[in-house]
Design a protein around this motif. Structure first.
Motif, PDB file in Angstrom:
ATOM      1  N   ASP A  29      80.648 -62.943 109.437  1.00  0.00           N
ATOM      2  CA  ASP A  29      80.879 -64.121 110.262  1.00  0.00           C
ATOM      3  C   ASP A  29      80.239 -63.860 111.615  1.00  0.00           C
ATOM      4  N   ILE A  30      80.224 -64.866 112.457  1.00  0.00           N
ATOM      5  CA  ILE A  30      79.846 -64.674 113.855  1.00  0.00           C
ATOM      6  C   ILE A  30      81.077 -64.134 114.577  1.00  0.00           C
ATOM      7  N   LEU A  35      84.006 -65.235 127.655  1.00  0.00           N
ATOM      8  CA  LEU A  35      83.860 -65.419 126.214  1.00  0.00           C
ATOM      9  C   LEU A  35      82.472 -64.972 125.792  1.00  0.00           C
ATOM     10  N   LEU A  36      82.419 -64.180 124.709  1.00  0.00           N
ATOM     11  CA  LEU A  36      81.152 -63.708 124.178  1.00  0.00           C
ATOM     12  C   LEU A  36      81.135 -63.898 122.662  1.00  0.00           C
ATOM     13  N   ALA A  37      79.931 -63.989 122.111  1.00  0.00           N
ATOM     14  CA  ALA A  37      79.755 -64.115 120.664  1.00  0.00           C
ATOM     15  C   ALA A  37      78.656 -63.160 120.221  1.00  0.00           C
ATOM     16  N   SER A  38      78.678 -62.785 118.954  1.00  0.00           N
ATOM     17  CA  SER A  38      77.701 -61.820 118.440  1.00  0.00           C
ATOM     18  C   SER A  38      76.305 -62.435 118.431  1.00  0.00           C
ATOM     19  N   ILE A  60      77.523 -61.026 111.761  1.00  0.00           N
ATOM     20  CA  ILE A  60      77.531 -59.569 111.681  1.00  0.00           C
ATOM     21  C   ILE A  60      78.315 -59.110 110.453  1.00  0.00           C
ATOM     22  N   LEU A  61      77.990 -57.904 110.005  1.00  0.00           N
ATOM     23  CA  LEU A  61      78.618 -57.334 108.809  1.00  0.00           C
ATOM     24  C   LEU A  61      79.763 -56.387 109.154  1.00  0.00           C
ATOM     25  N   GLY A  62      79.778 -55.887 110.396  1.00  0.00           N
ATOM     26  CA  GLY A  62      80.817 -54.955 110.818  1.00  0.00           C
ATOM     27  C   GLY A  62      80.999 -55.027 112.320  1.00  0.00           C
TER      28      GLY A  62
END
Length: 235
Positions: A67-68, A87-90, A104-106
């Motif tokens: 997911d993000i 607030l931050l996001a991948s 992302i996967l991890g």
């Protein structure tokens, strides 16, 4: 009605349907502390002190599915007169990708960005963060985040960059407890300090409207699902 309010209407409708936040509906709320590592007066005015943080998945994908990723924290403003939400996001790696979302996967090592620069002292600054603790279990499970935070603690490094320059250390976050039984809504547009603001203004206006619409949707009376409506009609 302003254009931003009209464009943000789907956020209200989506929140009404889900009866929760449209994006980042579930997360782990944690208590912790921020320690500033950059010299005082250099860059963004983050100050050392207690914080509340939240790690989440943007689309709410179950279990360990990709997911993000989302990372947020609330701290005191440098003036000590209010709240400052970040607030931050991948995002993708690289200096030109700090505004490009990436699933992302991890958790460990993934980069998170504010997606928008912050204006401060007539300059534009970017914030990014990285979870440095090793999260066992693999995948993107929120339960692994909760287990780490309530055990050994969850560590996050925070960096800042002037315009498109290289990132430099700014602060460390350490979360050492899970706050259960409650959740809070972070709002980086409303909860911001003096002399720091997200930019550009048109995008800030849209985000302000989107957060407000989402809150209105979550607070709306529960509406029946199509199945419930059909059953009530036949009865």
């Amino acid at each position: 009605m302003k254009p931003a309010d009209v464009i943000a209407l789907p956020f209200q409708w989506g929140s009404e349907l889900r009866h929760r936040k449209l994006f980042h509906p579930r997360g782990v709320l944690m208590s912790g502390r921020l320690e500033r590592t950059a010299p005082e007066g250099e860059g963004l005015p983050l100050v050392s002190g207690p914080i509340l943080g939240r790690v989440s998945k943007a689309l709410g994908a179950p279990g360990r599915l990709p997911d993000i990723g989302g990372l947020a924290w609330r701290m005191e403003t440098p003036e000590g007169s209010g709240k400052w939400d970040v607030l931050l996001a991948s995002v993708m790696h690289g200096p030109l990708s700090r505004a490009v979302l990436r699933p992302i996967l991890g958790w460990t090592g993934s980069e998170f960005s504010t997606l928008m620069p912050l204006a401060h002292d007539d300059e534009l600054w970017w914030l990014r963060a990285r979870i440095t603790s090793t999260i066992d279990g693999g995948g993107l499970a929120l339960t692994d985040i909760a287990r780490r935070a309530s055990g050994e603690g969850l560590d996050v490094t925070v960096e800042q960059a002037l315009k498109l320059n290289e990132f430099q250390p700014l602060a460390r976050l350490h979360f050492d407890g899970v706050v259960s039984g409650e959740d809070i809504s972070f709002d980086p547009v409303v909860n911001e300090p003096e002399h720091v603001r997200l930019t550009p203004q048109w995008l800030t206006d849209f985000r302000r409207a989107a957060y407000r619409r989402s809150r209105e949707g979550r607070d709306a009376p529960n509406r029946p699902t199509p199945e419930e409506a059909a059953e009530a009609k036949d009865s």
